[in-house]
Design a protein around this motif. Structure first.
Motif: not given
Length: 173
Positions: A55, A71, A78
């Motif tokens: 991330y 992501r 995300e």
């Protein structure tokens, strides 16, 4: 004649400072421009990667602060979190499972926001129950540019439009 030389000199310096130095070097090529999906024109303040590189976490705004996790597999969003006050990443970290992000509620507080990236939930917890307990926080500069651990990607807040985060990928030779 002097005016045309001055114009060339100004143009040269504008070209140098309007593009990213690493992108210019030929080692990296532009891959993606990330813009937050918010109506407000929030500026990106800081960047952070989770320890596993899964991330990219970006801090936007000040009051309120928006934390968005992207992501790195496809640069899609995300998780999105809205925090009521200003926070910085000096105390921030991602836990060993790489799913929970911790950031202090303020520099003087002993409480942390616990942002669960997988569950997309947030709450406030005392530092005693965080994975790192109550560490002494060292002051550090905001991270505006970083590389992934494998140096495949270079990620930077765009200096000309601080709302954007640019992702560059290393050229394959």
């Amino acid at each position: 004649m002097n005016f045309s030389r001055f114009g060339l000199l100004v143009g040269f310096f504008m070209a140098i400072f309007s593009t990213n130095v690493n992108a210019q070097s030929g080692d990296y090529q532009a891959l993606k421009t990330i813009k937050p999906e918010m109506q407000r024109k929030m500026l990106a303040n800081e960047l952070m990667l989770s320890a596993d590189g899964k991330y990219l976490i970006v801090n936007y705004g000040s009051r309120p602060t928006y934390i968005i996790a992207y992501r790195t597999a496809d640069w899609g969003q995300e998780a999105f979190f809205r925090l009521p006050d200003w926070v910085d990443f000096a105390s921030a970290y991602v836990d060993t499972t790489n799913s929970q992000f911790y950031v202090k509620t303020s520099r003087t507080s002993s409480e942390y926001f616990r942002l669960d990236i997988a569950e997309k939930t947030q709450d406030i917890v005392p530092c005693e129950i965080t994975p790192r307990r109550c560490p002494v926080i060292e002051l550090k500069k905001d991270v505006k540019a970083l590389y992934t651990n494998d140096k495949r990607f270079y990620i930077v807040i765009n200096k000309q439009n601080k709302r954007e985060v640019r992702v560059y990928e290393k050229r394959m030779r």
